[in-house]
Design an enzyme around this catalytic site. Structure first.
Site, PDB file in Angstrom:
ATOM      1  N   GLU A 114     -23.882  16.370 -18.805  1.00  0.00           N
ATOM      2  CA  GLU A 114     -23.101  16.575 -17.577  1.00  0.00           C
ATOM      3  C   GLU A 114     -21.821  17.329 -17.918  1.00  0.00           C
ATOM      4  O   GLU A 114     -21.476  17.483 -19.093  1.00  0.00           O
ATOM      5  CB  GLU A 114     -22.782  15.226 -16.923  1.00  0.00           C
ATOM      6  CG  GLU A 114     -24.018  14.553 -16.353  1.00  0.00           C
ATOM      7  CD  GLU A 114     -23.760  13.224 -15.665  1.00  0.00           C
ATOM      8  OE1 GLU A 114     -24.501  12.881 -14.765  1.00  0.00           O
ATOM      9  OE2 GLU A 114     -22.807  12.522 -16.045  1.00  0.00           O
ATOM     10  N   HIS A 153     -16.184  15.114  -6.182  1.00  0.00           N
ATOM     11  CA  HIS A 153     -17.387  15.608  -6.867  1.00  0.00           C
ATOM     12  C   HIS A 153     -17.692  16.986  -6.307  1.00  0.00           C
ATOM     13  O   HIS A 153     -17.652  17.177  -5.083  1.00  0.00           O
ATOM     14  CB  HIS A 153     -18.559  14.658  -6.614  1.00  0.00           C
ATOM     15  CG  HIS A 153     -19.700  14.848  -7.566  1.00  0.00           C
ATOM     16  ND1 HIS A 153     -20.493  15.966  -7.554  1.00  0.00           N
ATOM     17  CD2 HIS A 153     -20.174  14.066  -8.569  1.00  0.00           C
ATOM     18  CE1 HIS A 153     -21.418  15.857  -8.512  1.00  0.00           C
ATOM     19  NE2 HIS A 153     -21.239  14.709  -9.142  1.00  0.00           N
ATOM     20  N   ARG A 205     -14.992  18.272 -13.653  1.00  0.00           N
ATOM     21  CA  ARG A 205     -15.151  18.240 -12.195  1.00  0.00           C
ATOM     22  C   ARG A 205     -14.003  18.805 -11.394  1.00  0.00           C
ATOM     23  O   ARG A 205     -14.207  19.422 -10.364  1.00  0.00           O
ATOM     24  CB  ARG A 205     -15.303  16.788 -11.752  1.00  0.00           C
ATOM     25  CG  ARG A 205     -16.676  16.374 -11.798  1.00  0.00           C
ATOM     26  CD  ARG A 205     -16.828  14.987 -11.351  1.00  0.00           C
ATOM     27  NE  ARG A 205     -18.132  14.609 -11.848  1.00  0.00           N
ATOM     28  CZ  ARG A 205     -18.601  13.393 -11.856  1.00  0.00           C
ATOM     29  NH1 ARG A 205     -17.854  12.414 -11.400  1.00  0.00           N
ATOM     30  NH2 ARG A 205     -19.789  13.160 -12.311  1.00  0.00           N
ATOM     31  N   HIS A 213     -15.228  11.241  -4.534  1.00  0.00           N
ATOM     32  CA  HIS A 213     -16.306  10.601  -5.300  1.00  0.00           C
ATOM     33  C   HIS A 213     -15.858   9.376  -6.086  1.00  0.00           C
ATOM     34  O   HIS A 213     -16.608   8.414  -6.218  1.00  0.00           O
ATOM     35  CB  HIS A 213     -16.878  11.638  -6.260  1.00  0.00           C
ATOM     36  CG  HIS A 213     -18.023  11.158  -7.088  1.00  0.00           C
ATOM     37  ND1 HIS A 213     -19.212  10.741  -6.538  1.00  0.00           N
ATOM     38  CD2 HIS A 213     -18.166  11.025  -8.427  1.00  0.00           C
ATOM     39  CE1 HIS A 213     -20.037  10.379  -7.508  1.00  0.00           C
ATOM     40  NE2 HIS A 213     -19.427  10.522  -8.664  1.00  0.00           N
ATOM     41  N   ARG A 244     -11.644  11.632 -14.322  1.00  0.00           N
ATOM     42  CA  ARG A 244     -12.687  10.905 -15.062  1.00  0.00           C
ATOM     43  C   ARG A 244     -13.772  11.852 -15.562  1.00  0.00           C
ATOM     44  O   ARG A 244     -14.270  12.696 -14.829  1.00  0.00           O
ATOM     45  CB  ARG A 244     -13.339   9.876 -14.135  1.00  0.00           C
ATOM     46  CG  ARG A 244     -14.520   9.163 -14.744  1.00  0.00           C
ATOM     47  CD  ARG A 244     -15.073   8.152 -13.785  1.00  0.00           C
ATOM     48  NE  ARG A 244     -15.671   8.773 -12.636  1.00  0.00           N
ATOM     49  CZ  ARG A 244     -16.979   8.972 -12.484  1.00  0.00           C
ATOM     50  NH1 ARG A 244     -17.822   8.599 -13.418  1.00  0.00           N
ATOM     51  NH2 ARG A 244     -17.448   9.518 -11.384  1.00  0.00           N
TER      52      ARG A 244
HETATM   53  P1  FAD Z   1     -19.049  -1.368  -7.005  1.00  0.00           P
HETATM   54  O1  FAD Z   1     -20.363  -1.152  -7.635  1.00  0.00           O
HETATM   55  O2  FAD Z   1     -18.606  -0.384  -5.989  1.00  0.00           O
HETATM   56  O3  FAD Z   1     -19.107  -2.814  -6.377  1.00  0.00           O
HETATM   57  C1  FAD Z   1     -18.055  -3.303  -5.572  1.00  0.00           C
HETATM   58  C2  FAD Z   1     -18.417  -4.699  -5.124  1.00  0.00           C
HETATM   59  O4  FAD Z   1     -17.284  -5.292  -4.505  1.00  0.00           O
HETATM   60  C3  FAD Z   1     -19.537  -4.762  -4.107  1.00  0.00           C
HETATM   61  O5  FAD Z   1     -20.379  -5.849  -4.393  1.00  0.00           O
HETATM   62  C4  FAD Z   1     -18.816  -5.014  -2.796  1.00  0.00           C
HETATM   63  O6  FAD Z   1     -19.607  -5.718  -1.857  1.00  0.00           O
HETATM   64  C5  FAD Z   1     -17.673  -5.886  -3.278  1.00  0.00           C
HETATM   65  N1  FAD Z   1     -16.509  -5.900  -2.392  1.00  0.00           N
HETATM   66  C6  FAD Z   1     -15.746  -4.866  -1.973  1.00  0.00           C
HETATM   67  N2  FAD Z   1     -14.773  -5.311  -1.142  1.00  0.00           N
HETATM   68  C7  FAD Z   1     -14.940  -6.642  -1.044  1.00  0.00           C
HETATM   69  C8  FAD Z   1     -14.282  -7.666  -0.314  1.00  0.00           C
HETATM   70  N3  FAD Z   1     -13.241  -7.420   0.496  1.00  0.00           N
HETATM   71  N4  FAD Z   1     -14.748  -8.927  -0.435  1.00  0.00           N
HETATM   72  C9  FAD Z   1     -15.815  -9.232  -1.219  1.00  0.00           C
HETATM   73  N5  FAD Z   1     -16.472  -8.303  -1.934  1.00  0.00           N
HETATM   74  C10 FAD Z   1     -16.034  -7.028  -1.841  1.00  0.00           C
HETATM   75  N6  FAD Z   1     -20.656   6.518 -12.467  1.00  0.00           N
HETATM   76  C11 FAD Z   1     -21.273   6.718 -13.639  1.00  0.00           C
HETATM   77  O7  FAD Z   1     -20.777   6.284 -14.693  1.00  0.00           O
HETATM   78  N7  FAD Z   1     -22.455   7.391 -13.682  1.00  0.00           N
HETATM   79  C12 FAD Z   1     -23.051   7.891 -12.581  1.00  0.00           C
HETATM   80  O8  FAD Z   1     -24.121   8.474 -12.661  1.00  0.00           O
HETATM   81  C13 FAD Z   1     -22.413   7.709 -11.333  1.00  0.00           C
HETATM   82  N8  FAD Z   1     -22.958   8.210 -10.199  1.00  0.00           N
HETATM   83  C14 FAD Z   1     -22.359   7.925  -8.999  1.00  0.00           C
HETATM   84  C15 FAD Z   1     -22.973   8.359  -7.821  1.00  0.00           C
HETATM   85  C16 FAD Z   1     -22.420   8.033  -6.595  1.00  0.00           C
HETATM   86  C17 FAD Z   1     -23.090   8.497  -5.328  1.00  0.00           C
HETATM   87  C18 FAD Z   1     -21.220   7.290  -6.539  1.00  0.00           C
HETATM   88  C19 FAD Z   1     -20.601   6.935  -5.218  1.00  0.00           C
HETATM   89  C20 FAD Z   1     -20.606   6.879  -7.707  1.00  0.00           C
HETATM   90  C21 FAD Z   1     -21.165   7.191  -8.939  1.00  0.00           C
HETATM   91  N9  FAD Z   1     -20.575   6.760 -10.130  1.00  0.00           N
HETATM   92  C22 FAD Z   1     -21.206   6.987 -11.322  1.00  0.00           C
HETATM   93  C23 FAD Z   1     -19.413   5.878 -10.108  1.00  0.00           C
HETATM   94  C24 FAD Z   1     -19.890   4.437 -10.314  1.00  0.00           C
HETATM   95  O9  FAD Z   1     -21.086   4.237  -9.611  1.00  0.00           O
HETATM   96  C25 FAD Z   1     -18.860   3.430  -9.850  1.00  0.00           C
HETATM   97  O10 FAD Z   1     -17.602   3.749 -10.338  1.00  0.00           O
HETATM   98  C26 FAD Z   1     -19.224   2.031 -10.323  1.00  0.00           C
HETATM   99  O11 FAD Z   1     -20.530   1.717  -9.961  1.00  0.00           O
HETATM  100  C27 FAD Z   1     -18.249   1.018  -9.752  1.00  0.00           C
HETATM  101  O12 FAD Z   1     -18.726  -0.265 -10.051  1.00  0.00           O
HETATM  102  P2  FAD Z   1     -17.854  -1.525  -9.644  1.00  0.00           P
HETATM  103  O13 FAD Z   1     -18.601  -2.706 -10.135  1.00  0.00           O
HETATM  104  O14 FAD Z   1     -16.460  -1.339 -10.058  1.00  0.00           O
HETATM  105  O15 FAD Z   1     -17.855  -1.494  -8.052  1.00  0.00           O
HETATM  106  C1  SIN Z   2     -23.449  12.401 -11.036  1.00  0.00           C
HETATM  107  O1  SIN Z   2     -24.604  12.022 -11.243  1.00  0.00           O
HETATM  108  O2  SIN Z   2     -23.130  13.572 -10.896  1.00  0.00           O
HETATM  109  C2  SIN Z   2     -22.406  11.373 -10.956  1.00  0.00           C
HETATM  110  C3  SIN Z   2     -22.004  11.002 -12.306  1.00  0.00           C
HETATM  111  C4  SIN Z   2     -20.684  10.302 -12.262  1.00  0.00           C
HETATM  112  O3  SIN Z   2     -20.060  10.204 -11.213  1.00  0.00           O
HETATM  113  O4  SIN Z   2     -20.258   9.862 -13.324  1.00  0.00           O
END
Ligand code: FAD
Ligand code: SIN
Length: 530
Positions: A115, A239, A287, A348, A383
């Site tokens: 990437e 993104h 990015r 993103h 990032r």
């Molecule tokens: P999340 O997975 O967002 O989980 C948040 C949790 O908090 C959820 O369960 C939600 O219900 C809960 N929550 C929120 N507010 C409340 C509240 N008020 N009360 C109770 N619960 C609450 N990163 C990579 O490293 N590689 C990738 O390929 C990648 N691709 C991505 C593609 C997309 C489309 C997106 C949007 C992001 C991508 N990212 C990627 C970023 C990555 O997915 C996220 O940064 C990561 O998953 C965040 O994980 P987290 O556990 O911090 O939060």
């Molecule tokens: C992507 O697949 O382009 C997202 C990867 C990331 O957000 O880290």
């Protein structure tokens, strides 16, 4: 205790990669309660496409990964944190393999894709839907663990601190959270000796975002209101390639499409325009560089979108690498094996957040945090792709370990006051919430987007101040709903972003401001103190 209170050893807010990693690690000897807003797969984790960055190839080194992370982060990263995370990546991948995540393999070895910003192939993945597989494996393990209770449909409203104790205390000690049970409409008190905030990012503060509906900055706003510092909130990542489609608003086209040879083209002339912006790295520049280039093309030529084209690669190759995206696009009448994909940049990832140390500790006793709601020092001003899931695994584990080490010093939670609804009634004007949601997201996109000016930021700050009065008044008068809680948190997040952006008098990484186009010699984090 009544049905509207519960007590666990540890409360985890969020069931994404960060929350479930912490819960699984804590559950070895603690009773853990995990709360989620909506369903248990509602966070960004399930949506992740590209994969997880880790040094696994013999030709690659930790130092390479550290350097790439710091180049992408425009030097604002904390080197100690970067090393801490990157050195723990191989072990994190091993744990996921043990949990059964079916990563793609080639001749038995993990397949590594590439990437933007990575000097080597180092992204492990499950086709182009890595997050879905990771979320499923973590959830299965949590559901099977007798020490973990998972409660979906709980929207946390506030952290419980000393001021909520039955005998008021001025201490900022966190004892859990109040949460709206969206099935009963009642606010419950969930207490614990330790609380881990893992509530994800604030992407939905922007009109166009790849993030899910619930990414409204709740965790950041709750921690801020409870007294924790937040840092680098101006560093909002856009993104470069979100699908442009009038029906489907926030479908990401993974960076791995460019990693595997996709080109960005002017939709009318076919010019491969990245040659004009970053001749060496082209489509694989970090990015911020690629998103700004696309933004510039769109504005300069009055375009609606640019083209991302991988149709020059063999059909089988494209279908094998990107089956999910292929299926989605075919359903919309676009055959990516034969024609280019229309794309635009979209918000993103939230690089800033609750300030934490290497143990995941926040400023507040009793509160740890992990994942996208935090600022650990890993990402700096931008990032590096696929470093964020990794951060969730490393800090989820670090927070759990630290809680275990300190466990014997924690007191039992005190008696807590019930949520007070004596002065509120049911709202009769839901339209106010909808109107304000739309307004915030629109002005944040137009005034606080990829390219900023002081004047536009000030306009946004003025709008926020006006809305704050209205939303505070509404919050004080009506029973809470998830929409209202989210609106309040979106507005709080917007305020933190704009205040931080106005403080940074330079252009660095994701913060590009025309009034201060140069990068400053001094590297300073924007730390806001409540
Ligand atoms: P999340 O997975 O967002 O989980 C948040 C949790 O908090 C959820 O369960 C939600 O219900 C809960 N929550 C929120 N507010 C409340 C509240 N008020 N009360 C109770 N619960 C609450 N990163 C990579 O490293 N590689 C990738 O390929 C990648 N691709 C991505 C593609 C997309 C489309 C997106 C949007 C992001 C991508 N990212 C990627 C970023 C990555 O997915 C996220 O940064 C990561 O998953 C965040 O994980 P987290 O556990 O911090 O939060
Ligand atoms: C992507 O697949 O382009 C997202 C990867 C990331 O957000 O880290």
């Amino acid at each position: 205790m009544n049905s509207e209170t519960s007590q666990a050893d540890v409360l985890v807010i969020g069931s994404g990669a960060a929350g479930l990693t912490a819960a699984l690690s804590l559950a070895r000897d603690k009773k853990v309660l995990v709360l989620a807003k909506g369903h248990l797969r509602s966070g960004s984790t399930a949506w992740a496409q590209g994969g997880i960055a880790a040094v696994l190839d013999t030709g690659d080194t930790f130092e390479n990964h550290v350097r790439d992370t710091m180049v992408a982060g425009a030097g604002l990263n904390d080197r100690e944190t970067v090393e801490f995370v990157i050195e723990r990546a191989p072990a994190a991948i091993d744990r996921l393999c043990e949990l059964g995540v079916p990563f793609n393999r080639e001749s038995g070895d993990l397949h590594l894709t590439r990437e933007g910003g990575h000097s080597h192939r180092r992204i492990v993945h499950v086709d182009d839907a890595t997050g879905w597989a990771v979320q499923a494996a973590l959830l299965k393990a949590a559901e099977e663990n007798p020490n973990i209770t998972l409660l979906p449909d709980r929207t946390c409203v506030e952290l419980i601190t000393g001021k909520h104790e039955a005998k008021y205390s001025a201490s900022g000690r966190v004892w859990g959270a109040y949460a709206l049970n969206t099935e009963t409409g009642r606010v419950e008190a969930h207490t614990a000796r330790a609380t881990v905030m893992a509530a994800g990012g604030a992407g939905r503060v922007y009109q166009f975002s790849t993030a899910p509906r619930g990414a409204t900055g709740d965790g950041i706003a709750m921690a801020w209101r409870a007294g924790a510092r937040v840092s680098n909130m101006e560093m909002m990542q856009f993104h470069p390639t979100c699908l442009y489609n009038l029906e489907v608003k926030n479908f990401l086209i993974t960076e791995a499409v460019r990693g595997e040879g996709g080109h960005l083209l002017h939709p009318e002339t076919g010019h491969r325009f990245m040659t004009d912006y970053d001749e060496t790295r082209m489509e694989l520049a970090p990015r911020d560089v690629v998103a700004r280039a696309i933004d510039d093309q769109i504005k300069r030529f009055g375009l609606d979108y640019v083209h991302l084209d991988i149709s020059h690669k063999p059909r089988e190759f494209v279908m094998e690498h990107f089956p999910t995206i292929y299926e989605k696009l075919i359903g919309l009448g676009i055959d990516m094996t034969k024609e280019p994909i229309p794309v635009v940049p979209a918000q993103h990832y939230t690089c800033g957040g609750i300030l934490i140390d290497l143990d995941g500790q926040t400023d507040l006793p009793g509160l740890w945090a992990a994942g996208e709601c935090t600022e650990s020092g890993l990402h700096g001003a931008n990032r590096l792709a696929s470093n964020s899931l990794l951060e969730c695994f490393v800090f989820g584990e670090a927070a759990a370990r630290n809680i275990g080490e300190l466990w014997d010093s924690f007191a039992e939670p005190p008696s807590i006051r019930e949520w007070d609804e004596s002065r509120v009634s049911d709202s009769d004007e839901e339209v106010v919430i909808k109107q304000n949601w739309t307004e915030i997201r629109r002005f944040m996109w137009n005034y606080v987007g990829i390219v900023r000016t002081t004047k536009r930021l000030e306009r946004a700050a003025n709008r926020i101040a006006l809305l704050q009065e209205e939303v505070d008044d509404y919050y004080g008068s009506f029973r809470v709903t998830t929409d209202l809680i989210e609106l309040r948190n979106l507005l709080q997040s917007a305020e933190l972003i704009v205040t931080s952006a106005l403080r940074r008098h330079e252009s660095r990484g994701l913060h590009y401001i025309l009034d201060y186009p140069e990068i400053d010699e001094a590297m300073i984090d924007t730390v806001l103190v409540p």
